[in-house]
Design a protein around this motif. Structure first.
Motif, PDB file in Angstrom:
ATOM      1  N   MET A  14       0.854  -1.192   0.000  1.00 16.75           N
ATOM      2  CA  MET A  14       0.000   0.000   0.000  1.00 16.75           C
ATOM      3  C   MET A  14       0.893   1.246   0.000  1.00 16.75           C
ATOM      4  N   THR A  15       0.489   2.279  -0.714  1.00 12.67           N
ATOM      5  CA  THR A  15       1.299   3.496  -0.687  1.00 12.67           C
ATOM      6  C   THR A  15       0.862   4.392   0.466  1.00 12.67           C
ATOM      7  N   PHE A  16       1.843   5.058   1.046  1.00 20.75           N
ATOM      8  CA  PHE A  16       1.533   6.008   2.110  1.00 20.75           C
ATOM      9  C   PHE A  16       0.633   7.108   1.555  1.00 20.75           C
ATOM     10  N   ALA A  17       0.894   7.524   0.321  1.00 18.05           N
ATOM     11  CA  ALA A  17       0.110   8.602  -0.301  1.00 18.05           C
ATOM     12  C   ALA A  17      -1.373   8.247  -0.410  1.00 18.05           C
ATOM     13  N   SER A  18      -1.689   6.960  -0.530  1.00 23.24           N
ATOM     14  CA  SER A  18      -3.095   6.560  -0.654  1.00 23.24           C
ATOM     15  C   SER A  18      -3.814   6.617   0.695  1.00 23.24           C
ATOM     16  N   VAL A  19      -3.080   6.505   1.784  1.00 20.99           N
ATOM     17  CA  VAL A  19      -3.676   6.483   3.118  1.00 20.99           C
ATOM     18  C   VAL A  19      -3.648   7.861   3.782  1.00 20.99           C
ATOM     19  N   LEU A  55       8.001  12.015   0.199  1.00 21.60           N
ATOM     20  CA  LEU A  55       7.600  10.605   0.194  1.00 21.60           C
ATOM     21  C   LEU A  55       6.201  10.424  -0.400  1.00 21.60           C
ATOM     22  N   ILE A  56       5.324  11.375  -0.126  1.00 22.89           N
ATOM     23  CA  ILE A  56       3.977  11.333  -0.708  1.00 22.89           C
ATOM     24  C   ILE A  56       4.068  11.497  -2.227  1.00 22.89           C
ATOM     25  N   ASN A  57       4.866  12.465  -2.677  1.00 25.08           N
ATOM     26  CA  ASN A  57       5.020  12.704  -4.117  1.00 25.08           C
ATOM     27  C   ASN A  57       5.663  11.519  -4.835  1.00 25.08           C
ATOM     28  N   VAL A  60       5.678   6.326  -2.276  1.00 28.77           N
ATOM     29  CA  VAL A  60       6.375   5.177  -1.698  1.00 28.77           C
ATOM     30  C   VAL A  60       5.382   4.238  -1.012  1.00 28.77           C
ATOM     31  N   THR A  61       5.733   2.957  -1.015  1.00 31.72           N
ATOM     32  CA  THR A  61       4.922   1.969  -0.296  1.00 31.72           C
ATOM     33  C   THR A  61       5.184   2.117   1.199  1.00 31.72           C
ATOM     34  N   PHE A  62       4.303   1.514   2.002  1.00 31.68           N
ATOM     35  CA  PHE A  62       4.545   1.519   3.443  1.00 31.68           C
ATOM     36  C   PHE A  62       5.874   0.832   3.763  1.00 31.68           C
ATOM     37  N   GLN A  63       6.217  -0.191   2.974  1.00 32.42           N
ATOM     38  CA  GLN A  63       7.495  -0.873   3.217  1.00 32.42           C
ATOM     39  C   GLN A  63       8.659   0.110   3.082  1.00 32.42           C
ATOM     40  N   THR A  64       8.691   0.863   2.002  1.00 28.80           N
ATOM     41  CA  THR A  64       9.758   1.850   1.789  1.00 28.80           C
ATOM     42  C   THR A  64       9.661   2.973   2.817  1.00 28.80           C
ATOM     43  N   GLN A  97       4.449  -1.516  12.721  1.00 28.53           N
ATOM     44  CA  GLN A  97       4.763  -0.092  12.559  1.00 28.53           C
ATOM     45  C   GLN A  97       3.610   0.671  11.921  1.00 28.53           C
ATOM     46  N   VAL A  98       2.970   0.064  10.929  1.00 27.08           N
ATOM     47  CA  VAL A  98       1.807   0.710  10.297  1.00 27.08           C
ATOM     48  C   VAL A  98       0.702   0.881  11.334  1.00 27.08           C
ATOM     49  N   ARG A  99       0.475  -0.125  12.147  1.00 35.19           N
ATOM     50  CA  ARG A  99      -0.559  -0.039  13.184  1.00 35.19           C
ATOM     51  C   ARG A  99      -0.183   0.954  14.281  1.00 35.19           C
TER      52      ARG A  99
END
Length: 121
Positions: A14-19, A55-57, A60-64, A97-99
């Motif tokens: 999942m991308t951080f930008a999407s969340v 990072l949003i631009n 990046v994925t949550f992993q990155t 970490q995401v949680r």
């Protein structure tokens, strides 16, 4: 509740930008500010607003996102249930970490005091 390998894989891609827009909407709907959201994200990850924007631009994925992060040493103090999962019981480090981030955003939206959200030990 245990996470499945598929669940962990989905989160990692999942991308951080999407969340991020959901985080913004959640805190603003509850009377908190984007600056407060950024303060919480920076506490957990070390990313200031400029780095966060980059990072949003980059989409990046949550992993990155979390590979680049400098996780706060007190992040282990983030406990409780978020999205049906007890954070302390999560085994996959990235999912945990995401949680952590989800829980901090949730606490901010629920009006918890910043001193409590930014666990100082």
């Amino acid at each position: 509740m245990k996470t499945t390998p598929e669940h962990n894989e989905r989160i990692s891609k999942m991308t951080f930008a999407s969340v991020y827009p959901h985080y913004v909407a959640k805190v603003e709907k509850n009377g908190r500010t984007i600056d407060e959201l950024h303060q919480v994200i920076e506490w957990l990850t070390g990313f200031d607003k400029d780095k966060l924007d980059a990072l949003i631009n980059e989409k990046v994925t949550f992993q990155t996102f979390f590979q680049k992060a400098n996780i706060h040493p007190n992040a282990h103090l983030i406990k409780g249930v978020i999205c049906g999962y007890r954070i302390e019981e999560l085994e996959n480090p990235l999912t945990k970490q995401v949680r952590f981030l989800d829980k901090l955003v949730d606490e901010l939206a629920k009006g918890r005091k910043m001193e409590k959200i930014l666990r100082e030990g």
